[in-house]
Design a protein around this motif. Structure first.
Motif, PDB file in Angstrom:
ATOM      1  N   GLY A 179       0.793  -1.215   0.000  1.00  7.60           N
ATOM      2  CA  GLY A 179       0.000   0.000   0.000  1.00  7.60           C
ATOM      3  C   GLY A 179       0.827   1.268   0.000  1.00  7.60           C
ATOM      4  N   ALA A 180       2.157   1.188  -0.078  1.00  5.68           N
ATOM      5  CA  ALA A 180       2.989   2.379  -0.060  1.00  5.68           C
ATOM      6  C   ALA A 180       2.882   3.123  -1.381  1.00  5.68           C
ATOM      7  N   LYS A 181       2.809   4.432  -1.315  1.00  5.97           N
ATOM      8  CA  LYS A 181       2.715   5.249  -2.522  1.00  5.97           C
ATOM      9  C   LYS A 181       4.101   5.639  -2.997  1.00  5.97           C
ATOM     10  N   ARG A 182       4.342   5.517  -4.283  1.00  6.93           N
ATOM     11  CA  ARG A 182       5.619   5.928  -4.836  1.00  6.93           C
ATOM     12  C   ARG A 182       5.495   7.351  -5.369  1.00  6.93           C
ATOM     13  N   PRO A 183       6.496   8.158  -5.226  1.00  5.33           N
ATOM     14  CA  PRO A 183       6.429   9.496  -5.795  1.00  5.33           C
ATOM     15  C   PRO A 183       6.436   9.411  -7.307  1.00  5.33           C
ATOM     16  N   ALA A 184       5.744  10.353  -7.939  1.00  7.90           N
ATOM     17  CA  ALA A 184       5.689  10.370  -9.397  1.00  7.90           C
ATOM     18  C   ALA A 184       7.091  10.583  -9.949  1.00  7.90           C
ATOM     19  N   GLN A 185       7.457   9.793 -10.954  1.00  8.28           N
ATOM     20  CA  GLN A 185       8.775   9.880 -11.545  1.00  8.28           C
ATOM     21  C   GLN A 185       8.686  10.618 -12.876  1.00  8.28           C
ATOM     22  N   PRO A 186       9.568  11.577 -13.115  1.00  7.27           N
ATOM     23  CA  PRO A 186       9.520  12.313 -14.375  1.00  7.27           C
ATOM     24  C   PRO A 186       9.921  11.417 -15.524  1.00  7.27           C
ATOM     25  N   PRO A 187       9.422  11.699 -16.714  1.00  4.74           N
ATOM     26  CA  PRO A 187       9.791  10.892 -17.881  1.00  4.74           C
ATOM     27  C   PRO A 187      11.267  11.023 -18.190  1.00  4.74           C
ATOM     28  N   GLN A 188      11.871   9.957 -18.659  1.00  2.00           N
ATOM     29  CA  GLN A 188      13.288   9.956 -18.944  1.00  2.00           C
ATOM     30  C   GLN A 188      13.610  10.485 -20.326  1.00  2.00           C
ATOM     31  N   ARG A 189      12.587  10.719 -21.132  1.00  2.00           N
ATOM     32  CA  ARG A 189      12.786  11.225 -22.489  1.00  2.00           C
ATOM     33  C   ARG A 189      11.536  11.974 -22.890  1.00  2.00           C
ATOM     34  N   PRO A 190      11.593  12.772 -23.961  1.00  2.00           N
ATOM     35  CA  PRO A 190      10.404  13.527 -24.376  1.00  2.00           C
ATOM     36  C   PRO A 190       9.220  12.612 -24.607  1.00  2.00           C
ATOM     37  N   ALA A 191       8.045  13.080 -24.232  1.00  2.56           N
ATOM     38  CA  ALA A 191       6.833  12.283 -24.386  1.00  2.56           C
ATOM     39  C   ALA A 191       6.575  11.986 -25.842  1.00  2.56           C
ATOM     40  N   GLY A 192       6.155  10.771 -26.120  1.00  8.21           N
ATOM     41  CA  GLY A 192       5.804  10.408 -27.480  1.00  8.21           C
ATOM     42  C   GLY A 192       6.959   9.936 -28.323  1.00  8.21           C
ATOM     43  N   VAL A 193       8.176   9.886 -27.754  1.00 11.32           N
ATOM     44  CA  VAL A 193       9.337   9.435 -28.509  1.00 11.32           C
ATOM     45  C   VAL A 193       9.597   7.976 -28.131  1.00 11.32           C
ATOM     46  N   PRO A 194       9.272   7.040 -29.012  1.00 13.20           N
ATOM     47  CA  PRO A 194       9.391   5.624 -28.642  1.00 13.20           C
ATOM     48  C   PRO A 194      10.834   5.146 -28.630  1.00 13.20           C
ATOM     49  N   ARG A 195      11.260   4.600 -27.503  1.00 12.61           N
ATOM     50  CA  ARG A 195      12.549   3.927 -27.421  1.00 12.61           C
ATOM     51  C   ARG A 195      12.363   2.537 -26.841  1.00 12.61           C
ATOM     52  N   CYS A 196      11.618   2.441 -25.731  1.00 13.22           N
ATOM     53  CA  CYS A 196      11.229   1.147 -25.182  1.00 13.22           C
ATOM     54  C   CYS A 196       9.764   0.930 -25.543  1.00 13.22           C
ATOM     55  N   LEU A 197       9.523   0.118 -26.534  1.00 13.59           N
ATOM     56  CA  LEU A 197       8.195  -0.018 -27.124  1.00 13.59           C
ATOM     57  C   LEU A 197       7.590  -1.364 -26.753  1.00 13.59           C
ATOM     58  N   ALA A 198       6.452  -1.339 -26.058  1.00 10.96           N
ATOM     59  CA  ALA A 198       5.734  -2.562 -25.702  1.00 10.96           C
ATOM     60  C   ALA A 198       4.645  -2.815 -26.734  1.00 10.96           C
ATOM     61  N   VAL A 199       4.652  -3.996 -27.332  1.00 11.86           N
ATOM     62  CA  VAL A 199       3.614  -4.393 -28.277  1.00 11.86           C
ATOM     63  C   VAL A 199       2.572  -5.144 -27.475  1.00 11.86           C
ATOM     64  N   PHE A 200       1.423  -4.516 -27.258  1.00 13.78           N
ATOM     65  CA  PHE A 200       0.499  -5.000 -26.233  1.00 13.78           C
ATOM     66  C   PHE A 200      -0.950  -4.882 -26.691  1.00 13.78           C
ATOM     67  N   ASN A 201      -1.728  -5.916 -26.398  1.00 12.97           N
ATOM     68  CA  ASN A 201      -3.179  -5.895 -26.558  1.00 12.97           C
ATOM     69  C   ASN A 201      -3.730  -7.041 -25.717  1.00 12.97           C
ATOM     70  N   HIS A 202      -4.820  -6.780 -25.011  1.00  9.50           N
ATOM     71  CA  HIS A 202      -5.415  -7.829 -24.185  1.00  9.50           C
ATOM     72  C   HIS A 202      -5.965  -8.973 -25.023  1.00  9.50           C
ATOM     73  N   LYS A 203      -6.413  -8.664 -26.215  1.00  6.55           N
ATOM     74  CA  LYS A 203      -7.032  -9.678 -27.060  1.00  6.55           C
ATOM     75  C   LYS A 203      -5.965 -10.470 -27.811  1.00  6.55           C
ATOM     76  N   GLY A 204      -6.159 -11.771 -27.887  1.00  2.00           N
ATOM     77  CA  GLY A 204      -5.232 -12.600 -28.640  1.00  2.00           C
ATOM     78  C   GLY A 204      -5.564 -12.606 -30.129  1.00  2.00           C
ATOM     79  N   GLY A 205      -4.622 -13.070 -30.927  1.00  3.95           N
ATOM     80  CA  GLY A 205      -4.857 -13.199 -32.355  1.00  3.95           C
ATOM     81  C   GLY A 205      -4.839 -11.902 -33.124  1.00  3.95           C
ATOM     82  N   THR A 206      -4.187 -10.872 -32.587  1.00  2.39           N
ATOM     83  CA  THR A 206      -4.122  -9.590 -33.295  1.00  2.39           C
ATOM     84  C   THR A 206      -2.778  -9.357 -33.984  1.00  2.39           C
ATOM     85  N   GLY A 207      -1.861 -10.321 -33.887  1.00  8.75           N
ATOM     86  CA  GLY A 207      -0.567 -10.182 -34.554  1.00  8.75           C
ATOM     87  C   GLY A 207       0.495  -9.506 -33.708  1.00  8.75           C
TER      88      GLY A 207
END
Length: 477
Positions: A179-207
């Motif tokens: 239940g401990a709250k972590r302080p908000a961490q500032p972004p390490q790079r400009p917003a919207g600039v993909p470097r660590c990209l997660a390919v994610f979707n809850h639904k299966g079979g989307t490629g």
């Protein structure tokens, strides 16, 4: 309404309609209920009251047991599993697009301090929603009481496990252990600039795996150093690349093995951190850790600094491993098959990203929505892409055209560029790769312009609240 004789749609009893609740417009016609009990049965969808309703915001199945979980918009009944989903449905009724909701999810994490009106409440809602007259759920009230008394709120006041349950995954609350709250961490790079990209979707079979492998291989072909991380226990990334390995992500997470000792160079400029069925056991290890949602980030951060890009292939679920992947990533690429059911799943992705930003205090955002399995001859495919463009603007990337070569390539242990270079599908994935590189080189997300544009609003008045059905706008619904 007296004098109208009808038959109850639930029990078949004849009666005279006397109250407004006894008749309801539904599925293009009217349903009638002789009593409040029959109305409740129709809402649950079963005679024994044990059936589940489907949330019209996130498509999750749940038992509606609170008044606030059933709401009427434009005379149609809708369900909301949480206060956050209820707020989202109300916002959509006022004309807010899904793309705008996704863009707003990352706003507090980009350095802006939430105001009192925007401060998130337990359960995914906000103080502004409560001020607008929407009923707060008991979980939210318990959290507020805990803060007022200085005591920790009960575990139920955080995101409830039942609300975060994914298909085939252990439900894990999206909150720090203890239940401990972590302080908000500032972004390490400009917003919207993909470097660590997660390919994610809850639904299966989307490629997802095909997209992760193709994007990583395409970036490597563009002379970028790439680390491809498989966070799915099925281990399909290794199969797709024809690579076997004795060590895997499990050894890095649980055994503390150095990342360099577990990775394998599978192509020039492309290193693979594979996974297999042993990764399922890592869930138990992560669940007992103090900072269970940041173990992957702690293990990989130092090694990731040596690469230009990191691509993570995620499993189709909301598991603890996926939470770790989203906390490690700065951007999310959402492959969406060109069919109606896949469009419904996009809502859950948006909700998950919002939870990661609000509850885990990590600045991740949806960088792009990628239509896959696109067949221009099929009306549903054209309408699905049109719907995604309408709500995500330029965040919706050009579709990946359907091709049998895409399915044949993994059988040969090759990427689409090796197996069928020059085919439409290969060119489509290269276009995605070039857009990723372009976004990073110019330092801003190419999709932000689309999020800021004022497009046609999605109104619940025009159709189903779960997801606007493809073609509704074109048909003038």
């Amino acid at each position: 309404m007296g004098g109208i004789s009808e038959t109850c749609s639930v029990c078949g009893t004849g009666f005279e309609v006397q109250f407004r609740y006894q008749m309801e417009e539904k599925d293009g016609g009217f349903s009638f209920f002789c009593s409040q009990k029959c109305l409740e049965k129709s809402q649950l969808g079963g005679e024994d009251g044990a059936a589940l309703a489907t949330c019209d915001a996130c498509a999750k199945r749940f038992p509606p047991d609170l008044v606030s979980q059933v709401l009427y918009v434009a005379g149609r009944r809708h369900y909301a599993c949480s206060l956050g989903c209820r707020t989202q449905l109300v916002r959509e009724a006022k004309g807010v697009r899904l793309g705008d909701i996704a863009a707003a999810a990352a706003a507090p994490a980009e350095g802006a301090t939430p105001t009192v009106d925007e401060a998130p409440l337990a359960g995914g809602g906000s103080r502004s929603a409560v001020a607008a007259g929407e009923p707060a759920q008991p979980a939210a009230r318990a959290s507020a009481q805990g803060e007022a008394t200085g005591r920790a709120a009960p575990a139920a006041s955080a995101a409830r496990p039942a609300e975060l349950k994914g298909q085939g995954a252990v439900a894990v609350p999206l909150s720090p252990a203890g239940g401990a709250k972590r302080p908000a961490q500032p972004p390490q790079r400009p917003a919207g600039v993909p470097r660590c990209l997660a390919v994610f979707n809850h639904k299966g079979g989307t490629g997802k795996t095909t997209t992760a492998v193709s994007v990583a291989a395409g970036l490597a072909a563009r002379d970028k150093r790439v680390l491809l991380v498989d966070t799915d226990a099925q281990g399909n990334v290794s199969v797709s690349l024809g690579a076997g390995a004795e060590r895997s992500l499990y050894h890095v997470l649980v055994m503390g093995l150095r990342v360099a000792d577990a990775t394998k160079t599978v192509r020039p400029n492309l290193d693979l951190l594979p996974s297999n069925e042993t990764l399922a056991a890592a869930e138990l290890y992560l669940a007992g850790r103090q900072n269970r949602d940041r173990v992957l980030s702690d293990r990989l951060s130092a090694a990731a600094a040596e690469y230009d890009y990191v691509v993570l292939d995620c499993s189709p679920s909301l598991s603890l491993m996926n939470q770790n992947a989203l906390v490690f990533a700065d951007s999310v690429l959402v492959p969406v098959a060109c069919d109606y059911l896949s469009l419904v799943g996009v809502r859950q992705v948006i909700k998950t990203v919002k939870n990661v930003n609000a509850l885990l205090h990590h600045p991740v955002q949806i960088w792009g929505v990628l239509p896959t399995f696109y067949d221009g001859r099929a009306k549903i495919a054209r309408e699905a892409v049109s719907t995604m463009k309408q709500h995500f603007g330029e965040r919706c990337l050009a579709p990946i055209r359907q091709a049998i070569k895409v399915k044949e390539a993994p059988a040969q242990g090759q990427t689409i560029f090796e197996y069928a270079s020059g085919t439409p599908a290969a060119d489509d994935y290269l276009a995605v790769v070039d857009r990723i590189i372009e976004s990073r080189e110019r330092g801003t997300a190419g999709s932000e312009a689309g999020a800021a544009r004022d497009g046609t609003a999605w109104s619940v008045d025009r159709g189903d609240a779960a997801t606007e059905r493809p073609g509704a706008a074109a048909a003038g619904a």
